[in-house]
Design a protein around this motif. Structure first.
Motif, PDB file in Angstrom:
ATOM      1  N   ALA A  58       0.837  -1.209   0.000  1.00  0.00           N
ATOM      2  CA  ALA A  58       0.000   0.000   0.000  1.00  0.00           C
ATOM      3  C   ALA A  58       0.870   1.257   0.000  1.00  0.00           C
ATOM      4  O   ALA A  58       0.596   2.224  -0.723  1.00  0.00           O
ATOM      5  CB  ALA A  58      -0.934  -0.011   1.211  1.00  0.00           C
ATOM      6  N   ALA A  59       1.947   1.234   0.795  1.00  0.00           N
ATOM      7  CA  ALA A  59       2.844   2.398   0.855  1.00  0.00           C
ATOM      8  C   ALA A  59       3.497   2.644  -0.502  1.00  0.00           C
ATOM      9  O   ALA A  59       3.589   3.792  -0.970  1.00  0.00           O
ATOM     10  CB  ALA A  59       3.909   2.169   1.936  1.00  0.00           C
ATOM     11  N   LEU A  60       3.933   1.569  -1.152  1.00  0.00           N
ATOM     12  CA  LEU A  60       4.602   1.725  -2.449  1.00  0.00           C
ATOM     13  C   LEU A  60       3.627   2.239  -3.510  1.00  0.00           C
ATOM     14  O   LEU A  60       3.965   3.113  -4.322  1.00  0.00           O
ATOM     15  CB  LEU A  60       5.209   0.391  -2.906  1.00  0.00           C
ATOM     16  CG  LEU A  60       6.265  -0.226  -1.981  1.00  0.00           C
ATOM     17  CD1 LEU A  60       6.989  -1.352  -2.692  1.00  0.00           C
ATOM     18  CD2 LEU A  60       7.256   0.810  -1.482  1.00  0.00           C
ATOM     19  N   ILE A  64       4.021   5.604  -5.801  1.00  0.00           N
ATOM     20  CA  ILE A  64       4.038   5.531  -7.272  1.00  0.00           C
ATOM     21  C   ILE A  64       2.905   6.364  -7.875  1.00  0.00           C
ATOM     22  O   ILE A  64       3.135   7.166  -8.796  1.00  0.00           O
ATOM     23  CB  ILE A  64       3.936   4.054  -7.753  1.00  0.00           C
ATOM     24  CG1 ILE A  64       5.170   3.263  -7.307  1.00  0.00           C
ATOM     25  CG2 ILE A  64       3.792   3.999  -9.286  1.00  0.00           C
ATOM     26  CD1 ILE A  64       5.019   1.744  -7.440  1.00  0.00           C
ATOM     27  N   THR A  65       1.701   6.196  -7.333  1.00  0.00           N
ATOM     28  CA  THR A  65       0.566   6.937  -7.934  1.00  0.00           C
ATOM     29  C   THR A  65       0.731   8.440  -7.728  1.00  0.00           C
ATOM     30  O   THR A  65       0.303   9.234  -8.572  1.00  0.00           O
ATOM     31  CB  THR A  65      -0.789   6.466  -7.366  1.00  0.00           C
ATOM     32  OG1 THR A  65      -0.740   6.497  -5.946  1.00  0.00           O
ATOM     33  CG2 THR A  65      -1.104   5.049  -7.815  1.00  0.00           C
ATOM     34  N   ALA A  66       1.363   8.851  -6.618  1.00  0.00           N
ATOM     35  CA  ALA A  66       1.563  10.293  -6.377  1.00  0.00           C
ATOM     36  C   ALA A  66       2.642  10.869  -7.284  1.00  0.00           C
ATOM     37  O   ALA A  66       2.502  11.982  -7.796  1.00  0.00           O
ATOM     38  CB  ALA A  66       1.934  10.526  -4.907  1.00  0.00           C
ATOM     39  N   GLU A  67       3.730  10.124  -7.488  1.00  0.00           N
ATOM     40  CA  GLU A  67       4.892  10.710  -8.152  1.00  0.00           C
ATOM     41  C   GLU A  67       5.072  10.270  -9.594  1.00  0.00           C
ATOM     42  O   GLU A  67       5.747  10.957 -10.365  1.00  0.00           O
ATOM     43  CB  GLU A  67       6.165  10.392  -7.346  1.00  0.00           C
ATOM     44  CG  GLU A  67       6.050  10.933  -5.916  1.00  0.00           C
ATOM     45  CD  GLU A  67       7.350  10.800  -5.149  1.00  0.00           C
ATOM     46  OE1 GLU A  67       8.423  10.860  -5.778  1.00  0.00           O
ATOM     47  OE2 GLU A  67       7.284  10.639  -3.914  1.00  0.00           O
TER      48      GLU A  67
END
Lengths: 271, 271
Positions: A58-60, A64-67
């Motif tokens: 979930a953290a990864l 990824i989706t943010a950056e």
């Protein structure tokens, strides 16, 4: 080969850092073995692996989706997210669940980056040992203890001299595979079991000559390929073809050992 | 139980420190696999395990003979030295040679102190991970990362829920033992291989329920006994008797699992 730029490589390291931060606190958390009857009766079972695995993935995905919102994602726990950049991140934050619950170190976080469907960067990260194997742009490195070491497989002239590794002698093989593997194990100098993804790091370092597995998923194998190839090794399926979709995998440091292993694994008529 | 005084415990820690100092530089030294033909022709073969093992044992023997000249010594590499104090140090600086040459962490330095023939203190030291399991005076501890943790085995009500560990599924068992072990492996929840002495530390930490080995020497087992017992576990031979002289060993965290394992291992008439 797709060239991966430095910013993307740094981003991949940041993902591995983030994964390790989530997972480390769950390692060697004491749990008593609860019999299945009690689980059936609805008792709460503390499951540190699932918590670590899901929490890290979930953290990864969030990073990824943010950056890198154009990139796709394929993860063991939360499935697929389509992308538009040609890049896809393939994630398995705890590869080696059984080793993890057994309190042992030979498991790892797998982070791969595919370009147009082919693995172009792979990380095998052991967050407790703080050893990180990375393969990208045709080279493989071990990042550990503050230093970076270039990895090279070792030569091995004959399969009779090889050290063979597999995660388990039979649990992950079907009946036919088990017979083939047994024959292979009788052909080598020494077999060692346990290890999951960590075995491919050992191979890349030049301390094993052959790793054989089966029933792998895409997220189990995508990260391994750039590490093994970057160290000069060979990794294919048991037929000698591309293994990036998982299934049967055979990796070797020396082409002679790889060829001999394929021959033995496919010789179903032999004794 | 023989009470071991603090000065002797500190001395045992110093021996483990000294052993690690010798061994660490040899770990993961790159060697190519040389075929037997070349060895036969007299080529020099770099053997880091032997160098580490012999070097460490020599260092320990020097410290013991200088500072505790009345104590006896039994070591894998240099044999027996008679003593007069009733104490004997039993040494195996690299237990798990095959793991060591495979570049893996699951091997250890074994240091035991016997009083009148019975193991009274045991250390399983992993000098690369800097994890030290010690059992003495009825308790077991893990010294790692600058802290000391009291070790306790975990309960496991039924063998069907047990995690079973062994160094190898067949290499160290004879034919009859292999059949018995196979039956045991079919009775547990999960089997994991690889580990040597480190498995007994894992058991003492409460992350495995059963460890089964065979063909051990006295220097392979003397140090394990105080660690397992100090953590509340049971360690015997396959007949349920004292195993301090080596041979077949079965260790369990829970008496119910130990009893069930003995039953299966000795049921030669079963399917």
């Amino acid at each position: 080969m797709t060239k991966i730029d430095d910013a993307t490589i740094r981003f991949a390291h940041r993902l591995a850092d983030a994964s390790g931060e989530v997972i480390r606190p769950y390692f060697r958390q004491r749990i008593d073995v609860i019999d299945k009857g009690k689980i059936m009766e609805g008792a709460l079972v503390f499951d540190p692996v699932t918590a670590a695995d899901r929490g890290a993935e979930a953290a990864l995905r969030q990073i990824i989706t943010a950056e890198r919102p154009e990139d796709g994602i394929l993860g063991e726990e939360f499935g697929e997210l389509a992308g538009h950049s040609g890049f896809r991140w393939v994630l398995d934050p705890v590869d080696g669940t059984r080793a993890f619950i057994n309190g042992r170190h030979e498991w790892g976080s797998l982070i791969a980056l595919e370009k147009d469907g082919a693995p172009a960067l792979g990380i095998i990260d052991q967050p407790v040992l703080r050893e990180r194997f990375i393969g990208v742009n045709g080279i493989a490195e071990l990042h550990a203890g503050g230093s970076v070491e270039r990895l090279r497989v070792r030569p091995c002239a004959d399969i009779s001299e090889a050290i063979l590794c597999a995660t388990h002698p039979y649990a992950y093989f079907d009946a036919g595979e088990r017979a083939a593997f047994r024959k292979l194990a009788q052909s080598v100098r020494m077999s060692r079991f346990g290890g999951d993804c960590y075995l491919f790091g050992i191979l890349a370092m030049g301390f094993a000559d052959l790793v054989v597995e089966s029933h792998l998923h895409r997220w189990d194998v995508a990260a391994l390929i750039p590490v093994v190839k970057g160290a000069g090794g060979i990794i294919t399926n048991w037929q000698g073809r591309d293994c990036s979709d998982g299934g049967q995998v055979v990796a070797a440091g020396d082409a002679r050992v790889h060829e001999a292993a394929l021959h033995i694994l496919n010789d179903r008529h032999a004794d």
